[in-house]
Design an enzyme around this catalytic site. Structure first.
Site, mmCIF file in Angstrom:
data_model
loop_
_atom_site.group_PDB
_atom_site.id
_atom_site.type_symbol
_atom_site.label_atom_id
_atom_site.label_comp_id
_atom_site.label_asym_id
_atom_site.label_seq_id
_atom_site.Cartn_x
_atom_site.Cartn_y
_atom_site.Cartn_z
ATOM 1 N N GLU A 121 0.845 -1.203 0.000
ATOM 2 C CA GLU A 121 0.000 0.000 0.000
ATOM 3 C C GLU A 121 0.875 1.246 0.000
ATOM 4 O O GLU A 121 1.871 1.298 0.722
ATOM 5 C CB GLU A 121 -0.868 0.039 1.280
ATOM 6 C CG GLU A 121 -1.667 -1.209 1.510
ATOM 7 C CD GLU A 121 -2.328 -1.221 2.898
ATOM 8 O OE1 GLU A 121 -2.443 -0.137 3.518
ATOM 9 O OE2 GLU A 121 -2.708 -2.309 3.352
ATOM 10 N N LYS A 123 2.351 4.546 1.195
ATOM 11 C CA LYS A 123 2.356 5.130 2.537
ATOM 12 C C LYS A 123 2.015 6.609 2.395
ATOM 13 O O LYS A 123 2.824 7.416 1.957
ATOM 14 C CB LYS A 123 3.732 4.951 3.188
ATOM 15 C CG LYS A 123 3.754 5.399 4.632
ATOM 16 C CD LYS A 123 5.007 4.879 5.324
ATOM 17 C CE LYS A 123 5.006 5.199 6.805
ATOM 18 N NZ LYS A 123 4.980 6.616 7.096
ATOM 19 N N ASP A 125 1.446 10.348 3.134
ATOM 20 C CA ASP A 125 2.154 11.250 4.041
ATOM 21 C C ASP A 125 1.176 12.260 4.630
ATOM 22 O O ASP A 125 1.111 13.409 4.212
ATOM 23 C CB ASP A 125 3.274 11.953 3.285
ATOM 24 C CG ASP A 125 4.300 12.540 4.233
ATOM 25 O OD1 ASP A 125 4.194 12.287 5.449
ATOM 26 O OD2 ASP A 125 5.203 13.246 3.753
ATOM 27 N N TYR A 232 -7.295 2.358 5.818
ATOM 28 C CA TYR A 232 -6.417 1.217 5.567
ATOM 29 C C TYR A 232 -6.307 0.206 6.702
ATOM 30 O O TYR A 232 -5.677 -0.811 6.573
ATOM 31 C CB TYR A 232 -5.022 1.672 5.147
ATOM 32 C CG TYR A 232 -4.366 2.691 6.063
ATOM 33 C CD1 TYR A 232 -4.009 2.358 7.356
ATOM 34 C CD2 TYR A 232 -4.096 3.982 5.601
ATOM 35 C CE1 TYR A 232 -3.399 3.278 8.182
ATOM 36 C CE2 TYR A 232 -3.485 4.924 6.426
ATOM 37 C CZ TYR A 232 -3.145 4.564 7.718
ATOM 38 O OH TYR A 232 -2.544 5.477 8.540
ATOM 39 N N LYS A 320 10.601 2.985 3.003
ATOM 40 C CA LYS A 320 10.613 4.414 2.723
ATOM 41 C C LYS A 320 11.337 4.707 1.418
ATOM 42 O O LYS A 320 12.292 4.029 1.053
ATOM 43 C CB LYS A 320 11.306 5.170 3.867
ATOM 44 C CG LYS A 320 10.596 5.072 5.210
ATOM 45 C CD LYS A 320 9.275 5.809 5.174
ATOM 46 C CE LYS A 320 8.869 6.487 6.443
ATOM 47 N NZ LYS A 320 9.757 7.227 7.219
ATOM 48 N N CYS A 414 38.840 19.237 25.478
ATOM 49 C CA CYS A 414 37.405 19.491 25.471
ATOM 50 C C CYS A 414 37.164 20.993 25.318
ATOM 51 O O CYS A 414 37.708 21.780 26.098
ATOM 52 C CB CYS A 414 36.799 18.981 26.772
ATOM 53 S SG CYS A 414 35.095 19.488 27.012
ATOM 54 N N CYS A 417 35.469 22.301 28.855
ATOM 55 C CA CYS A 417 36.164 22.376 30.146
ATOM 56 C C CYS A 417 37.681 22.370 30.012
ATOM 57 O O CYS A 417 38.389 22.566 30.994
ATOM 58 C CB CYS A 417 35.718 21.234 31.056
ATOM 59 S SG CYS A 417 36.391 19.645 30.574
ATOM 60 N N CYS A 432 35.929 13.587 26.268
ATOM 61 C CA CYS A 432 36.467 14.502 27.276
ATOM 62 C C CYS A 432 36.710 13.694 28.543
ATOM 63 O O CYS A 432 35.872 12.903 28.961
ATOM 64 C CB CYS A 432 35.447 15.602 27.526
ATOM 65 S SG CYS A 432 35.686 16.468 29.074
ATOM 66 N N CYS A 438 33.271 18.460 34.052
ATOM 67 C CA CYS A 438 33.027 19.148 32.785
ATOM 68 C C CYS A 438 31.573 19.614 32.767
ATOM 69 O O CYS A 438 30.654 18.808 32.835
ATOM 70 C CB CYS A 438 33.293 18.219 31.604
ATOM 71 S SG CYS A 438 32.728 18.894 30.032
HETATM 72 S S1 IVH Z 1 -0.783 0.784 8.763
HETATM 73 C C1 IVH Z 1 -0.240 -1.387 12.627
HETATM 74 N N1 IVH Z 1 -1.003 1.655 6.308
HETATM 75 O O1 IVH Z 1 2.315 5.457 8.578
HETATM 76 C C2 IVH Z 1 -0.365 -0.682 11.327
HETATM 77 N N2 IVH Z 1 -0.056 3.141 7.925
HETATM 78 O O2 IVH Z 1 4.635 4.565 10.251
HETATM 79 C C3 IVH Z 1 -0.424 0.796 11.450
HETATM 80 N N3 IVH Z 1 0.513 5.354 7.058
HETATM 81 O O3 IVH Z 1 0.975 5.968 11.770
HETATM 82 C C4 IVH Z 1 -0.390 1.610 10.261
HETATM 83 N N4 IVH Z 1 -0.158 5.011 4.995
HETATM 84 O O4 IVH Z 1 0.061 7.379 9.823
HETATM 85 C C5 IVH Z 1 -0.593 1.949 7.556
HETATM 86 N N5 IVH Z 1 -1.307 2.310 4.104
HETATM 87 C C6 IVH Z 1 -0.903 2.590 5.343
HETATM 88 C C7 IVH Z 1 -0.369 3.858 5.684
HETATM 89 C C8 IVH Z 1 0.056 4.088 6.988
HETATM 90 C C9 IVH Z 1 0.368 5.881 5.830
HETATM 91 C C10 IVH Z 1 1.098 6.060 8.224
HETATM 92 C C11 IVH Z 1 0.256 6.038 9.468
HETATM 93 C C12 IVH Z 1 1.073 5.365 10.512
HETATM 94 C C13 IVH Z 1 2.461 5.500 9.975
HETATM 95 C C14 IVH Z 1 3.305 4.336 10.447
#
Ligand code: IVH
Length: 690
Positions: A121, A123, A125, A232, A320, A414, A417, A432, A438
């Site tokens: 999925e 992620k 932002d 999600y 990421k 340092c 100090c 140090c 210090c």
């Molecule tokens: S699942 C236990 N799915 O990423 C599972 N999170 O680093 C919890 N986020 O706090 C999250 N897209 O704000 C999930 N498709 C996605 C997501 C997602 C964005 C964010 C969310 C979460 C953070 C985790």
């Protein structure tokens, strides 16, 4: 008082009942009779304890819980919402190799060689939300907050048109749908343009804009901003009617929630990689920001078997996108001195925007790193920021190096100090040697001592510590607890003057009282927090917990360390020789012992009672595993033992209670027999867990 994590479910139940009763009594004394008998801080302590226990045992929340009255009490800001199921975060990885490791780890945990299906999925932002429905009606919206408690944003969420307020019939009676609130790139630019034209503040990126728009006390403002959502995951559900993530998405769609069109079911690592590459390619064209890809084990049965680490699930991970980069110039290089005396070079940069965040400093780690990258003052460098990590210098643009770019000479003393700064063999850092004489080290140690995972004294911020240190008001942790006595200590005969903090600029009686209250509230402290607060090199919160669990009493631990008795220490799974050496060294330093003695006169360190499950026959026992198990993987077995309240050690000693023997067990089995320690086969171990 026990740490929440050490409460058994029965103890938690009893305590919640007690708290509900006590808080109701205090409320009625305060509101009805105008005759409070608890101080504000005592009252807050009860309330916090109640919410904290509820966060850990959501099923125990009582209908008359004091946390349910929070809404009425909060006047400023948002009311708090305790998440019946915590809102977790995800572990991060940055390369496909790490994803492969993750997938391998999952398979190993489940003891299977077969491919496992993952949902991939985007992620999003933005910021996560939780929407609670009761009998299909939207009743409560919350932010994630710290994962255990969030803010009540019900009215704000209602203004988001994509969020259904009523669900079709047939949905579970209680259903929490979770997802991300975000602002599209187009809406973000439009908002900023409008704000700029009106002379108002603009947002650095869509994420900040979404957060700023959602967390508005006046939901009318939220309504004016165009916010969107993707759903999600789920929180509390009275009866789950799906058995996979894919299945859940189908339900979400039927119920009218927006789900991301790029969610893809992957059957193997190759497909996971393809999904990642595809999202990287289309990232720029997507109408909203994404910062990576989330992979989740598709089957809920497998998710349940995998379970959770402390704050993240074992069945999901965030992959990421590579970091954002920018070019800028190094104006200067400074040396910072940390709590353990480490000298860390920091580059002062010409401020530059890296992926939406202004960056003006970057760590250079240590002297070798500066040499290796040949970084000089005046150089133009490539800065990168990946995820939430601090900005890094990737390299130097030699083509832009000015002729007079000066090489940085790392100091041998340092800068704070003046003591010698030495570098020990096989250490990358120079330290140090001033120890607590210090000022930088002493100050950083104080800051660490009051930090969140240590004594957690919120009233003592970095700035205050800095000035109190400079003025000699606070020189070591024990001074914190004598502050109140020293404050009003005027003595007509000896001309001794109290500190009279209330006379300081910007302070008053109220703020000083609050500070003393905050300090006094911490005169009793749990063992793990106390050990962590000491600031022993390499001893973080996890190690402090391990030590507490294995020693139970601070004096026992201290005595062993003073006597350089490390046998027990190194038999603990997770503690090695280098850590043990640091611990022993810490306790050989007379200054440290003096501070600890002075502290123990002021405060009480609670013994650590490990009762994660006192009803389990394995509770408090030390177990060693050896050989290959048939029905459980080693990690699964360890996790099960730990959650039954046992300690897992890496080697057999006279302190071992059980040795679990699998096939092809080696010397540990022999040692167990030699020492007459009880051995178990896998079935016997599983029986004890029942
Ligand atoms: S699942 C236990 N799915 O990423 C599972 N999170 O680093 C919890 N986020 O706090 C999250 N897209 O704000 C999930 N498709 C996605 C997501 C997602 C964005 C964010 C969310 C979460 C953070 C985790």
């Amino acid at each position: 008082m026990k740490e929440i994590t050490d409460l058994s479910i029965d103890e938690a139940k009893v305590e919640l009942e007690y708290l509900a009763h006590e808080i109701a009594k205090a409320d009625s004394a305060y509101y009805q009779n105008d005759d409070p008998y608890l101080t504000d801080s005592e009252y807050d302590r009860l309330k916090h304890r109640n919410t904290d226990i509820e966060a850990r045992f959501p099923t125990l929340i009582r209908p008359d819980s004091p946390s349910k009255r929070v809404g009425a009490a909060v006047k400023n800001g948002f009311a708090k919402v305790v998440h019946t199921f915590p809102m977790l975060s995800l572990g991060d990885v940055f390369s496909i190799d790490e994803v492969a490791d993750f997938v391998m780890g999952v398979k190993r945990f489940l003891n299977t060689a077969d491919d496992i299906a993952f949902m991939s999925e985007p992620k999003i932002d933005g910021l996560s939300f939780s929407a609670r429905y009761e009998n299909g009606i939207f009743v409560k919206g919350a932010t994630r907050g710290d994962g255990a408690t969030g803010e009540d944003i019900t009215e704000n969420l209602k203004t988001i048109r994509q969020l259904p307020l009523k669900l079709p019939t047939g949905v579970p009676e209680v259903l929490e749908v979770r997802g991300e609130v975000y602002m599209s790139k187009a809406d973000f630019f439009a908002l900023n343009e409008k704000s700029a034209a009106e002379g108002k503040k603009t947002f650095a990126n869509p994420r900040n804009a979404a957060a700023g728009s959602l967390r508005q006390l006046d939901p009318k403002i939220t309504a004016e901003r165009n916010l969107s959502i993707f759903a999600y995951t789920w929180g509390e559900v009275s009866a789950r009617c799906w058995n996979s993530q894919a299945d859940f998405f189908n339900h979400l769609r039927d119920w009218g929630f927006p789900i991301n069109p790029n969610n893809t079911l992957c059957t193997n690592l190759k497909e996971i990689e393809q999904s990642f590459n595809r999202l990287m390619e289309i990232r720029a064209e997507l109408p909203y920001d994404i910062d990576g890809v989330v992979y989740k084990v598709n089957s809920i049965t497998l998710q349940e078997r995998l379970g959770f680490l402390t704050r993240t699930p074992r069945w999901a991970i965030a992959h990421k996108f590579p970091a954002e980069q920018a070019l800028t110039r190094i104006d200067d290089i400074r040396i910072q001195v940390g709590r353990t005396g480490a000298l860390t070079p920091v580059a002062d940069l010409e401020p530059v925007n890296v992926g939406g965040v202004m960056v003006s400093h970057a760590t250079l780690h240590n002297e070798d790193e500066i040499k290796r990258k040949d970084i000089r003052i005046g150089d133009t460098v490539i800065i990168q920021r990946a995820g939430d990590v601090i900005p890094q210098i990737v390299g130097v643009r030699l083509d832009k190096r000015p002729v007079d770019a000066a090489e940085f000479i790392f100091p041998a003393t340092c800068p704070v100090c003046g003591a010698h700064a030495i570098r020990e063999e096989d250490e990358a850092v120079r330290r140090c040697t001033g120890g607590l004489s210090c000022p930088a080290q002493a100050k950083e140690r104080l800051i660490h001592f009051v930090s969140r995972d240590a004594f957690d004294i919120a009233g003592l911020g970095d700035k205050i510590i800095e000035s109190f240190y400079a003025e000699g008001i606070l020189r070591n942790p024990a001074d914190i607890f004598t502050l109140e006595n020293r404050n009003s200590g005027d003595d007509l005969f000896s001309a001794a003057q109290g500190l009279h903090l209330e006379r300081r600029e910007g302070w008053g009686k109220k703020s000083v009282d609050n500070l003393f209250q905050a300090i006094n509230a911490k005169r009793t402290i749990s063992l793990p927090r106390f050990i962590y607060a000491l600031g022993i090199r390499q001893v973080g919160t996890a190690t402090a917990r391990l030590l507490a669990k294995n020693y139970s009493r601070f004096t026992d631990f201290m005595q062993d360390m003073i006597n350089k008795e490390t046998g027990k220490l190194v038999s603990i799974d997770g503690i090695g020789v280098s850590m043990a050496t640091d611990m022993v060294e810490f306790f050989q330093e007379p200054h440290n012992i003096n501070i600890i003695k002075a502290l123990l006169e002021q405060i009480t360190v609670e013994d650590f009672v490990d009762s994660s499950r006192t009803d389990s026959p394995l509770s408090g026992k030390t177990i060693v595993f050896t050989g290959t198990l048939e029905r459980l993987t080693r990690s699964e077995a360890k996790a099960k033992a730990l959650s039954a309240g046992a300690k897992v050690a890496g080697s057999v000693s006279k302190n071992t209670d059980y040795v679990v023997i699998g096939t092809d067990a080696g010397s540990k089995a022999a040692k167990a027999r030699e020492l007459g320690i009880k051995t178990l086969n896998e079935d016997e171990f599983l029986n004890l867990l029942q």
